[in-house]
Design an enzyme around this catalytic site. Structure first.
Site, PDB file in Angstrom:
ATOM      1  N   ASP A 112       0.830  -1.209   0.000  1.00 13.27           N
ATOM      2  CA  ASP A 112       0.000   0.000   0.000  1.00 13.27           C
ATOM      3  C   ASP A 112       0.859   1.252   0.000  1.00 13.27           C
ATOM      4  OD1 ASP A 112      -2.572   1.448   0.218  1.00 13.27           O
ATOM      5  OD2 ASP A 112      -1.718   2.069   2.133  1.00 13.27           O
ATOM      6  N   ARG A 169       0.053   6.019  -7.070  1.00 16.99           N
ATOM      7  CA  ARG A 169      -1.270   6.546  -7.448  1.00 16.99           C
ATOM      8  C   ARG A 169      -1.301   8.061  -7.326  1.00 16.99           C
ATOM      9  NH1 ARG A 169      -4.689   3.739  -3.219  1.00 16.99           N
ATOM     10  NH2 ARG A 169      -6.392   4.992  -4.049  1.00 16.99           N
TER      11      ARG A 169
HETATM   12  N1  URA Z   1      -7.393   6.210   2.426  1.00 13.58           N
HETATM   13  C1  URA Z   1      -6.525   5.191   2.246  1.00 13.58           C
HETATM   14  O1  URA Z   1      -5.990   4.642   3.204  1.00 13.58           O
HETATM   15  N2  URA Z   1      -6.274   4.785   0.993  1.00 13.58           N
HETATM   16  C2  URA Z   1      -6.848   5.352  -0.083  1.00 13.58           C
HETATM   17  O2  URA Z   1      -6.569   4.927  -1.183  1.00 13.58           O
HETATM   18  C3  URA Z   1      -7.731   6.428   0.109  1.00 13.58           C
HETATM   19  C4  URA Z   1      -7.994   6.830   1.388  1.00 13.58           C
END
Ligand code: URA
Ligand code: CA
Length: 444
Positions: free
Chosen positions: A161, A168
């Site tokens: 992530d 992103r």
């Molecule tokens: N919060 C998150 O943790 N990830 C996202 O992609 C958007 C908001």
């Protein structure tokens, strides 16, 4: 398997299977798939979306990219909540002790604030002595002993992530629902709770302005959670104005304490009771959310919720005397009332502008490395539907002596801009917009 073929497949609108998604995510994390291919894949996902199975596979592949936490040494169903981010959202500070007082163990990993939304850890650290850095063992021991702990992340949870979010951010692919759902749910699943209540915000101050989009994201996250074996539901709530009245760190602790005493702002109390009622239901402590609400109300009335907050503060080395003596919290040197230029009724109160005003006064971080002032922030004195006279107070701001006068004037201007004052009375907006349960069906 080749990354090229999988990008092409997604680009052409076909679903990827679990092995294909695992290949992409593990390859991206180990460096064998470069940023440019992952960027193309993210854009293909942005345009083509993902079905329910793909979103679950993506989330689980992300969970598997790093450490996961096991809360199994703690007896009972561990329940967590997550909010998609609001302004002045004091709910976690209220819910952690409140739900724990009702007997459901809460092991909460929380974050710091960046930009206009404050982080729960920053708020708790405004309590003198409070320590948010706990090892996994300390967190588990705290929950075993007092039923609740709130700490910063330990370990290397979901590295996929961190990498994907940064990518992103620079490739215009943040606002893809499956990528958001995978990002949020992978972190919650890795953090180990058995049950999860999601507070998905919609409206002016939320990143999803449209109710239909909030519903779609909520349904996707609920399906992922249940698919991964965690009992999950979502409440869709309005972020058309800040929640409660306080926006800042120490003043939100004060607001949380007032709410645990039963003296908090009605909208904050209502949201905490709704989310908490569902947390008790999912944790098996109430048969229905309404029964959960009644249990929580009782914990407020008989003082157990407040006692639990003291236990939490004491166990994490903070001065629990703040609960009975609010003047022990950091106080700002200076305060200033922001006056209304018009008479009428508040018809709009843009939460995001209020959040930014509080941040510029020192309550939030402009960049990841900026420090925050625990005493800075503001209280909104008028909310949507309330009457205000010309020269009446809209908000009060709190800041350090020596703050640049230009900064203060900008904050005042931003607060005035956040308010729209009209001639006719406007109804207070609904706070709870929808519920999304396990079968994914919304019911008003
Ligand atoms: N919060 C998150 O943790 N990830 C996202 O992609 C958007 C908001
Ligand atoms: Ca608040």
């Amino acid at each position: 398997m080749r990354a090229y073929d999988l990008i092409l497949k997604k680009r052409n609108g076909y679903a990827l299977d679990r092995a294909e998604i695992d290949y992409i995510i593990s390859g991206y994390v180990d460096g064998s798939i470069p940023d440019y291919q992952m960027a193309a894949m993210a854009m293909a996902i942005y345009f083509r979306g993902m079905n329910k199975e793909e979103a679950l596979s993506l989330t689980e592949a992300m969970v598997n990219s790093g450490d996961t936490i096991s809360l199994s040494p703690i007896p009972g169903t561990k329940v967590d909540k997550h909010s998609t981010g609001g302004v002045g959202d004091t709910t976690t500070l209220v819910l952690a002790p409140l739900v724990a007082a009702a007997g459901a163990p809460v092991a909460k990993l929380s974050g710091r604030g960046l930009g206009h939304t404050g982080g729960t850890l920053d708020k708790l650290e405004s309590i003198p002595g409070f320590k948010t850095e706990l090892t996994m063992e300390e967190l588990i021991n705290a929950v075993r002993e007092v039923g609740v702990a709130v700490a910063g992340q330990t370990g290397n949870l979901v590295p996929a992530d961190k990498m994907l979010y940064a990518l992103r951010d620079v490739t215009a692919t943040v606002d893809s629902l499956p990528l958001i759902a995978g990002s949020i749910m992978s972190k919650k699943i890795a953090a180990g709770a058995d049950a999860l209540v999601l507070d998905v915000k919609s409206g002016d101050g939320a990143f999803l302005k449209e109710l239909s989009q909030a519903r779609e994201l909520a349904k996707m996250m609920v399906d992922i959670g249940n698919g991964a074996g965690r009992r999950t539901m979502a409440v869709i709530t309005s972020m058309d104005q800040p929640l409660g009245r306080a926006v800042g760190n120490a003043i939100e602790i004060e607001e949380a304490i007032l709410t645990l005493r039963g003296e908090g702002p009605p909208d904050l109390e209502e949201l905490c009771l709704v989310l908490g009622g569902w947390m008790l239901k999912l944790a098996g402590r109430a048969s229905e959310p309404d029964e959960g609400k009644l249990i929580l109300k009782k914990c407020i009335e008989n003082g157990e919720a407040l006692e639990k907050f003291k236990d939490l503060i004491r166990y994490q080395s903070g001065n629990e005397a703040v609960v009975d003596n609010l003047s022990l919290l950091p106080r700002a040197d200076e305060q200033l009332e922001v006056k209304s230029e018009f008479s009428g009724y508040v018809s709009r109160l843009q939460a995001e502008k209020i959040g930014i005003a509080a941040m510029t006064l020192g309550a939030g971080r402009v960049t990841k490395d900026s420090s925050i002032d625990p005493a800075a922030g503001l209280t909104v004195e008028k909310k949507i539907g309330e009457k205000v006279e010309q020269g009446g107070t809209l908000a009060t701001i709190f800041f350090k002596q020596g703050t640049d006068p230009g900064t203060v004037q900008n904050a005042v201007k931003m607060i005035r801009d956040a308010y729209e004052i009209g001639n006719s009375k406007v109804d207070e907006p609904d706070l709870i917009l929808d519920y999304i349960e396990g079968d994914g069906q919304g019911n008003e």
